[in-house]
Design an enzyme around this catalytic site. Structure first.
Site, PDB file in Angstrom:
ATOM      1  NE  ARG A  34      -5.083  -1.746  10.197  1.00  0.00           N
ATOM      2  CZ  ARG A  34      -3.932  -1.152   9.422  1.00  0.00           C
ATOM      3  NH1 ARG A  34      -3.965   0.136   8.599  1.00  0.00           N
ATOM      4  NH2 ARG A  34      -2.800  -1.732   9.433  1.00  0.00           N
ATOM      5  NE  ARG A  61       5.718  -0.199  10.441  1.00  0.00           N
ATOM      6  CZ  ARG A  61       4.816  -0.401   9.383  1.00  0.00           C
ATOM      7  NH1 ARG A  61       4.476   0.303   8.343  1.00  0.00           N
ATOM      8  NH2 ARG A  61       3.604  -1.096   9.947  1.00  0.00           N
ATOM      9  NE  ARG A 105       1.753  -5.107  11.082  1.00  0.00           N
ATOM     10  CZ  ARG A 105       2.766  -4.882  10.500  1.00  0.00           C
ATOM     11  NH1 ARG A 105       4.138  -5.382  10.638  1.00  0.00           N
ATOM     12  NH2 ARG A 105       2.734  -4.287   9.259  1.00  0.00           N
ATOM     13  CE  LYS A 116      -2.132  -1.210   3.793  1.00  0.00           C
ATOM     14  NZ  LYS A 116      -1.332  -2.576   4.192  1.00  0.00           N
ATOM     15  NE  ARG A 150       7.386  -2.584   6.586  1.00  0.00           N
ATOM     16  CZ  ARG A 150       6.104  -2.532   6.576  1.00  0.00           C
ATOM     17  NH1 ARG A 150       5.546  -1.816   5.634  1.00  0.00           N
ATOM     18  NH2 ARG A 150       5.727  -3.049   7.629  1.00  0.00           N
TER      19      ARG A 150
END
Ligand code: AP5
Ligand code: MG
Length: 219
Positions: free
Chosen positions: A90, A162, A173, A16, A129
């Site tokens: 969400r 992160r 998640r 996203k 990431r």
């Protein structure tokens, strides 16, 4: 005339943020990432950031009461500019609240762009990431590494992993996504707004698919 009204829908790691940054530039959209806004509140140690941090670190959802005010304020600031919502709504409750906000502002949604990626690929992407704590730009150590090791191409800050990208939190998640957010696919399908994108393959290939849906910028 008001600009495009877009939602980017997809699981953690579906791309996203990566796609939003490119679309926002090309279509002159206000990129509104609730995750980025919350991380900024946490970094600045605001009361909202202090309340949100525990939920985020555990991979859960931040309560609607905190999210909705933040989004409403940003949408109002954006005026007639097109908007691209990344990570919001969400939950079905947030989707309904968004409809009310847009009605109040005389705005509408044009497309809910669903980036569909299988779970094993999501986990693999998130493990590699790296993110810039300054400007929020996102990298992948193999697919889209920074030019200089460990430093953001855009602002030169040191890249970080992160806190919610550890394996255990990623699993949580993904569970929360399946239970609370995935039902939005059907919600927007019923409203004939859903655009389903199989978001596997290169970043630019997916960007081309998105632009085919949106049409040429400025056309
Ligand atoms: P948020 O920041 O929104 O996280 P998320 O939805 O879990 O999504 P991510 O940012 O992890 O993934 P992404 O889809 O943006 O993928 P990216 O482009 O980075 O939310 C974080 C937390 O904030 C939530 O857990 C919650 O606590 C809270 N929160 C936020 N919004 C909320 C709301 N509305 N209500 C309640 N709570 C809320 O890409 C991932 C990686 O893959 C990168 O390394 C990238 O380089 C790479 N990549 C991208 N595309 C490709 C490709 N095509 N091929 C290979 N690699 C790729
Ligand atoms: Mg993101």
């Amino acid at each position: 005339m008001a600009g495009l009204g877009l939602i980017l829908l997809g699981a953690p790691g579906s791309g996203k943020g990566t796609q939003a940054a490119r679309l926002a530039g090309a279509y002159a959209l206000q990129h509104l990432s609730t995750g980025d806004l919350l991380r900024d509140e946490v970094r600045r140690g605001t009361p909202l950031g202090k309340e949100a941090k525990g939920f985020m670190d555990a991979g859960g959802l931040v309560p609607d009461a905190l999210i909705l005010g933040m989004v409403r304020a940003r949408l109002e600031e954006g005026g007639e500019k097109g908007f691209l919502l990344d990570g919001f709504p969400r939950t079905l409750g947030q989707a309904e609240a968004l409809e009310g906000m847009l009605d109040g502002l005389g705005r509408k949604l044009d497309h809910a762009l669903f980036l569909d990626v299988p779970e094993d690929e999501l986990v693999a992407r998130l493990a590699l990431r790296r993110s810039c704590p300054g400007c929020g730009r996102v990298y992948h150590l193999k697919v889209s590494p920074p030019a200089a090791d460990g430093l953001c191409d855009a602002c030169g800050q040191g890249l970080i992993q992160r806190l919610d990208d550890t394996e255990a939190v990623v699993r949580e998640r993904l569970k929360v996504y399946a239970a609370s957010t995935h039902p939005l696919v059907e919600h927007y399908e019923k409203r004939k707004l859903l655009r389903h994108i199989i978001a596997l393959g290169g970043i630019e290939t997916i960007q081309v698919q998105l632009r085919a849906i949106l049409g040429e910028p400025g056309a």
